[in-house]
Design a protein around this motif. Structure first.
Motif, short mmCIF file in Angstrom:
data_model
loop_
_atom_site.label_atom_id
_atom_site.label_comp_id
_atom_site.label_asym_id
_atom_site.label_seq_id
_atom_site.Cartn_x
_atom_site.Cartn_y
_atom_site.Cartn_z
N SER A 44 4.86 2.85 4.96
CA SER A 44 4.93 2.03 3.74
C SER A 44 5.66 0.71 4.02
CB SER A 44 5.64 2.79 2.62
OG SER A 44 4.82 3.85 2.15
N THR A 45 6.67 0.76 4.87
CA THR A 45 7.34 -0.48 5.28
C THR A 45 6.36 -1.42 5.96
OG1 THR A 45 9.48 0.62 5.54
CG2 THR A 45 9.16 -1.43 6.75
N PHE A 46 5.52 -0.86 6.84
CA PHE A 46 4.51 -1.69 7.49
C PHE A 46 3.54 -2.26 6.47
CE2 PHE A 46 0.20 -2.00 9.26
CZ PHE A 46 0.42 -3.03 10.17
N LEU A 47 3.08 -1.43 5.53
CA LEU A 47 2.14 -1.90 4.52
C LEU A 47 2.72 -3.11 3.77
CD1 LEU A 47 -0.66 -0.88 3.29
CD2 LEU A 47 0.73 -0.03 1.39
N LEU A 50 2.43 -6.73 5.04
CA LEU A 50 1.14 -7.40 5.04
C LEU A 50 0.98 -8.37 3.88
CD1 LEU A 50 -1.14 -4.40 6.10
CD2 LEU A 50 0.00 -6.11 7.56
N ASN A 51 1.87 -8.27 2.86
CA ASN A 51 1.89 -9.33 1.84
C ASN A 51 3.32 -9.75 1.50
OD1 ASN A 51 2.78 -7.20 0.25
ND2 ASN A 51 1.36 -7.62 -1.44
N ARG A 52 4.21 -9.50 2.44
CA ARG A 52 5.60 -9.94 2.39
C ARG A 52 6.38 -9.38 1.20
NH1 ARG A 52 6.33 -16.12 4.39
NH2 ARG A 52 8.28 -15.72 3.30
N MET A 53 6.04 -8.17 0.80
CA MET A 53 6.82 -7.51 -0.24
C MET A 53 8.23 -7.19 0.24
SD MET A 53 5.15 -7.17 -3.12
CE MET A 53 5.88 -5.78 -3.98
N ASN A 54 8.40 -7.07 1.55
CA ASN A 54 9.74 -6.79 2.08
C ASN A 54 10.69 -7.96 1.89
OD1 ASN A 54 9.44 -4.08 3.16
ND2 ASN A 54 8.09 -4.97 4.70
N ASP A 55 10.15 -9.13 1.55
CA ASP A 55 11.02 -10.28 1.25
C ASP A 55 11.94 -9.98 0.08
OD1 ASP A 55 9.40 -11.44 3.15
OD2 ASP A 55 8.93 -13.22 1.98
N LEU A 56 11.54 -9.03 -0.77
CA LEU A 56 12.31 -8.72 -1.97
C LEU A 56 13.49 -7.79 -1.68
CD1 LEU A 56 9.22 -8.04 -4.30
CD2 LEU A 56 10.50 -10.19 -4.02
N ILE A 57 13.60 -7.33 -0.43
CA ILE A 57 14.69 -6.42 -0.05
C ILE A 57 15.75 -7.21 0.71
CG2 ILE A 57 15.26 -4.34 1.27
CD1 ILE A 57 12.33 -3.48 0.91
N ASP A 58 17.00 -7.00 0.34
CA ASP A 58 18.10 -7.71 0.99
C ASP A 58 18.22 -7.31 2.46
OD1 ASP A 58 18.77 -9.03 -1.34
OD2 ASP A 58 20.26 -7.53 -1.95
N ASN A 59 18.65 -8.27 3.27
CA ASN A 59 19.06 -8.00 4.65
C ASN A 59 17.91 -7.53 5.53
OD1 ASN A 59 21.18 -8.29 6.43
ND2 ASN A 59 21.87 -6.17 6.22
N VAL A 60 16.69 -7.96 5.22
CA VAL A 60 15.53 -7.64 6.06
C VAL A 60 15.26 -8.79 7.02
CG1 VAL A 60 13.01 -7.37 6.06
CG2 VAL A 60 14.40 -6.03 4.49
N ARG A 61 15.00 -8.46 8.26
CA ARG A 61 14.64 -9.47 9.27
C ARG A 61 13.37 -9.01 9.97
NH1 ARG A 61 16.05 -10.20 14.72
NH2 ARG A 61 17.53 -8.46 14.61
N LEU A 169 -6.88 -5.09 -0.32
CA LEU A 169 -6.19 -4.18 -1.23
C LEU A 169 -5.26 -3.29 -0.41
CD1 LEU A 169 -9.18 -2.94 -3.45
CD2 LEU A 169 -7.82 -5.04 -3.70
N LEU A 170 -3.97 -3.34 -0.72
CA LEU A 170 -3.00 -2.45 -0.10
C LEU A 170 -2.72 -1.33 -1.09
CD1 LEU A 170 -0.43 -5.14 1.19
CD2 LEU A 170 -2.49 -4.27 2.35
N MET A 171 -2.87 -0.09 -0.65
CA MET A 171 -2.67 1.06 -1.52
C MET A 171 -1.59 1.97 -0.93
SD MET A 171 -6.53 2.06 -2.73
CE MET A 171 -7.49 0.95 -3.77
N ASP A 172 -0.47 2.09 -1.65
CA ASP A 172 0.65 2.88 -1.16
C ASP A 172 0.65 4.25 -1.85
OD1 ASP A 172 2.93 3.77 0.06
OD2 ASP A 172 4.26 2.25 -0.80
N GLU A 173 0.01 5.22 -1.21
CA GLU A 173 -0.12 6.58 -1.77
C GLU A 173 -0.62 6.54 -3.22
OE1 GLU A 173 2.69 9.64 -0.64
OE2 GLU A 173 3.89 8.10 0.35
N PRO A 174 -1.78 5.93 -3.47
CA PRO A 174 -2.20 5.67 -4.85
C PRO A 174 -2.58 6.91 -5.64
CG PRO A 174 -3.98 5.16 -3.32
CD PRO A 174 -2.77 5.45 -2.48
N THR A 175 -2.75 8.05 -4.97
CA THR A 175 -3.15 9.27 -5.69
C THR A 175 -2.08 10.35 -5.68
OG1 THR A 175 -4.22 10.25 -3.75
CG2 THR A 175 -5.58 8.84 -5.15
#
Length: 251
Positions: A44-47, A50-61, A169-175
């Protein structure tokens, strides 16, 4: 054919925690690519890279390149809003907005400047049809989306994403939060959508990955152990750890 997404030497750190290690992966256009592995393995971190959602988490490099159609999304000039319009995400639990079914779908197009009702009407109908939901809700578009079943809410969230015309489309365990019948509908929907979109799905469900994906990547402890077409991964994997996982010896 050039890959839709190409990842090279990707590393991700949460503070001092090295969460992803030297990931190299190509995602082909108009395919479903499954990411499998035990909880906490980094899929999920890798997913989210792919659209920079990890930018929203503090202290990520993050180091390395993530190229979408040849453009490195980690470059300083990237418009992240435009990126997330192009590479959209469906989350584990349905998250409809507390508004009508119609307004859920029209929300994104309105944000991007579309105000004319006749155009919005067309987008809403097209998106709901693509998400295989139109026949179930077309006569109650003005009703609250929160009144839909869980499976309908998840397809609504997919329709809301389709309304802004993404490419990926990125799907993180959608079901994972859905009943078996709703799960089947989302799986069938995913297979129909790959005609227009490239889909990357994180799943804990081995049967689901085997049923719907064209390619599968196995993650373990922040490393991508191997990637191949799905039939090969599930019948003749190269790495013993992959075989041990998919046959249930761990995970």
């Amino acid at each position: 054919m050039e890959p839709k997404i190409s990842v090279r030497n990707l590393n991700l750190f949460y503070g001092d925690n090295h969460a992803l290690h030297d990931i190299n992966l190509d995602i082909k256009k108009n395919t479903i690519h499954a990411l499998i592995g035990p909880s906490g393995c980094g899929k999920s971190t890798f997913l989210r890279t792919l659209n920079r959602m990890n930018d929203l988490i503090d202290n990520v490099r993050i180091t390395g390149d993530v190229n979408v159609e040849g453009v490195n999304i980690n470059s300083t000039g990237t418009d992240v809003v435009s990126l997330r319009k192009k590479v959209g995400m469906v989350f584990q639990r349905p998250n409809p907005f507390p508004m009508s079914i119609y307004d859920n779908i029209a929300y994104g197009p309105r944000v991007h400047g579309i105000k004319k009702k006749s155009i919005l009407d067309g987008i809403v109908e097209k998106s709901l049809k693509q998400a295989a939901l139109w026949d179930e809700v077309h006569d109650r578009l003005g009703k609250s989306a929160l009144g839909l079943s869980g499976g309908q809410q998840q397809r609504l969230c997919i329709a809301r994403l389709l309304a802004v015309e993404p490419d990926v489309l990125l799907m993180d365990e959608p079901t994972s939060a859905l009943d078996p019948i709703s799960t089947l509908k989302v799986e069938e929907l995913s297979q129909s959508l790959k005609e227009w979109y490239t889909i990357i799905i994180v799943t804990h469900n081995m049967q689901q990955a085997a049923r719907i994906s064209d390619f599968t990547s196995f993650f373990l402890n922040g490393y991508m152990v191997e990637t191949d077409n799905t039939d090969t991964i599930f019948t003749t994997p190269r790495d013993q750890r992959t075989e041990d996982y998919i046959t249930g010896r761990f995970g």
